[in-house]
Design a protein around this motif. Structure first.
Motif, PDB file in Angstrom:
ATOM      1  N   TRP A 107     -21.375 -19.575   3.084  1.00 53.11           N
ATOM      2  CA  TRP A 107     -20.854 -18.717   2.037  1.00 53.11           C
ATOM      3  C   TRP A 107     -20.762 -17.295   2.578  1.00 53.11           C
ATOM      4  N   ALA A 108     -19.618 -16.639   2.332  1.00 49.31           N
ATOM      5  CA  ALA A 108     -19.417 -15.272   2.831  1.00 49.31           C
ATOM      6  C   ALA A 108     -18.515 -14.513   1.866  1.00 49.31           C
ATOM      7  N   GLN A 109     -18.575 -13.187   1.946  1.00 55.31           N
ATOM      8  CA  GLN A 109     -17.708 -12.358   1.107  1.00 55.31           C
ATOM      9  C   GLN A 109     -16.899 -11.420   1.989  1.00 55.31           C
ATOM     10  N   ASP A 110     -15.793 -10.946   1.449  1.00 50.80           N
ATOM     11  CA  ASP A 110     -14.888 -10.035   2.157  1.00 50.80           C
ATOM     12  C   ASP A 110     -14.443 -10.612   3.493  1.00 50.80           C
ATOM     13  N   VAL A 111     -13.904 -11.820   3.426  1.00 56.65           N
ATOM     14  CA  VAL A 111     -13.421 -12.516   4.625  1.00 56.65           C
ATOM     15  C   VAL A 111     -11.896 -12.556   4.600  1.00 56.65           C
ATOM     16  N   THR A 112     -11.301 -12.877   5.735  1.00 60.40           N
ATOM     17  CA  THR A 112      -9.841 -13.024   5.791  1.00 60.40           C
ATOM     18  C   THR A 112      -9.423 -14.475   5.572  1.00 60.40           C
ATOM     19  N   ALA A 113     -10.353 -15.409   5.832  1.00 59.14           N
ATOM     20  CA  ALA A 113     -10.088 -16.833   5.613  1.00 59.14           C
ATOM     21  C   ALA A 113     -11.389 -17.472   5.129  1.00 59.14           C
ATOM     22  N   GLY A 114     -11.264 -18.425   4.207  1.00 62.44           N
ATOM     23  CA  GLY A 114     -12.464 -19.076   3.716  1.00 62.44           C
ATOM     24  C   GLY A 114     -12.142 -20.096   2.642  1.00 62.44           C
ATOM     25  N   ASP A 115     -13.206 -20.721   2.120  1.00 61.00           N
ATOM     26  CA  ASP A 115     -13.002 -21.710   1.071  1.00 61.00           C
ATOM     27  C   ASP A 115     -13.428 -21.144  -0.279  1.00 61.00           C
ATOM     28  N   LEU A 121     -17.144 -15.175  -4.121  1.00 57.70           N
ATOM     29  CA  LEU A 121     -18.035 -14.080  -3.720  1.00 57.70           C
ATOM     30  C   LEU A 121     -17.266 -12.793  -3.468  1.00 57.70           C
ATOM     31  N   THR A 122     -16.079 -12.897  -2.894  1.00 59.64           N
ATOM     32  CA  THR A 122     -15.255 -11.712  -2.633  1.00 59.64           C
ATOM     33  C   THR A 122     -14.792 -11.088  -3.950  1.00 59.64           C
ATOM     34  N   LYS A 123     -14.389 -11.908  -4.910  1.00 58.20           N
ATOM     35  CA  LYS A 123     -13.981 -11.379  -6.218  1.00 58.20           C
ATOM     36  C   LYS A 123     -15.153 -10.681  -6.891  1.00 58.20           C
ATOM     37  N   ARG A 124     -16.321 -11.280  -6.815  1.00 58.46           N
ATOM     38  CA  ARG A 124     -17.521 -10.658  -7.397  1.00 58.46           C
ATOM     39  C   ARG A 124     -17.769  -9.303  -6.739  1.00 58.46           C
ATOM     40  N   HIS A 125     -17.715  -9.282  -5.425  1.00 52.30           N
ATOM     41  CA  HIS A 125     -17.958  -8.044  -4.669  1.00 52.30           C
ATOM     42  C   HIS A 125     -16.931  -6.966  -5.028  1.00 52.30           C
ATOM     43  N   GLY A 149     -16.112 -30.850  -4.887  1.00 56.04           N
ATOM     44  CA  GLY A 149     -16.969 -29.724  -5.230  1.00 56.04           C
ATOM     45  C   GLY A 149     -16.164 -28.434  -5.191  1.00 56.04           C
ATOM     46  N   HIS A 150     -16.441 -27.530  -6.120  1.00 56.59           N
ATOM     47  CA  HIS A 150     -15.649 -26.306  -6.236  1.00 56.59           C
ATOM     48  C   HIS A 150     -16.516 -25.184  -6.781  1.00 56.59           C
ATOM     49  N   ALA A 151     -16.315 -23.971  -6.286  1.00 59.75           N
ATOM     50  CA  ALA A 151     -17.037 -22.794  -6.780  1.00 59.75           C
ATOM     51  C   ALA A 151     -16.032 -21.776  -7.307  1.00 59.75           C
ATOM     52  N   VAL A 152     -16.403 -21.111  -8.398  1.00 54.52           N
ATOM     53  CA  VAL A 152     -15.548 -20.106  -9.020  1.00 54.52           C
ATOM     54  C   VAL A 152     -16.414 -18.941  -9.476  1.00 54.52           C
ATOM     55  N   LEU A 153     -15.763 -17.835  -9.798  1.00 53.07           N
ATOM     56  CA  LEU A 153     -16.453 -16.709 -10.420  1.00 53.07           C
ATOM     57  C   LEU A 153     -16.251 -16.791 -11.929  1.00 53.07           C
ATOM     58  N   VAL A 154     -17.345 -16.642 -12.678  1.00 53.15           N
ATOM     59  CA  VAL A 154     -17.291 -16.623 -14.132  1.00 53.15           C
ATOM     60  C   VAL A 154     -17.670 -15.213 -14.585  1.00 53.15           C
ATOM     61  N   VAL A 155     -16.812 -14.620 -15.420  1.00 49.24           N
ATOM     62  CA  VAL A 155     -17.043 -13.272 -15.924  1.00 49.24           C
ATOM     63  C   VAL A 155     -17.298 -13.363 -17.422  1.00 49.24           C
ATOM     64  N   ARG A 156     -18.464 -12.871 -17.854  1.00 50.06           N
ATOM     65  CA  ARG A 156     -18.807 -12.903 -19.282  1.00 50.06           C
ATOM     66  C   ARG A 156     -18.198 -11.682 -19.959  1.00 50.06           C
TER      67      ARG A 156
END
Length: 196
Positions: A107-115, A121-125, A149-156
């Protein structure tokens, strides 16, 4: 004559305390019983294990996993909605979708390529840099309709839990996605996760 019959049926059903199944000009006066609408917010049930790759991410990026700050729910103004859409769309366009090469989930943030989790994580950041409270931004893990399997950002927000997904530039309510929800971060402490 029909109007008098409808009115009489409504008055009788009202006096008896039953709803009217009558569909006609006065149908809006007595509403049929319906099941309650689904919640606008995700219900976390009990503590669960964080994804192992997220634990490693926190070890290397402890500042991104600090206790949550600010409000747990953002009042969604037109300007904030536009910012949410812009960041979701920009990150979706700028990161090249690419699975981890060796099968080792990183898992990484602010990347140029990723899953998917790298997008989340980049959207959160990016939202944190734009001033959004960390307590309102949570990563969630789910399965797609195809069972992946899938990960997303959830904003309340004041409009419910909204999902920022790398598969779409649209921002949708959590209960209007095709995802089968599994677990979500705590807003107060991102290192803690809950079953959904």
């Amino acid at each position: 004559m029909l109007a008098k019959t409808v009115l009489a049926a409504l008055l009788i059903s009202s006096a008896l305390g039953v709803g009217s199944a009558f569909a006609g000009p006065a149908a809006g006066l007595a509403r049929p019983l319906r099941s309650a609408p689904p919640s606008q917010f995700i219900t976390a049930t009990k503590f669960t294990l964080a994804p192992f790759a997220f634990v490693r991410f926190c070890k290397d990026n402890s500042g991104s996993c600090d206790a949550g700050r600010g409000d747990a729910e953002v009042t969604l103004t037109p300007a904030l909605r536009a910012e949410l859409l812009r960041i979701n769309s920009t990150v979706n366009r700028t990161i090249i979708a690419q699975n981890d090469d060796d099968g080792d989930d990183v898992w990484a943030q602010d990347v140029t390529a990723g899953d998917c989790e790298d997008f989340a994580l980049t959207k959160r950041h990016q939202l944190i840099k734009a001033g959004w409270p960390t307590r309102s931004l949570r990563i969630a893990v789910a399965k797609t309709r195809a069972g992946e399997g899938h990960a997303v950002l959830v904003v309340r927000t004041s409009e419910g839990d909204l999902v920022l997904d790398n598969r779409s530039s649209a921002v949708r309510a959590w209960n209007q996605t095709d995802l089968k929800w599994i677990k979500i971060q705590s807003g107060d402490n991102p290192r803690l996760w809950y079953d959904i």
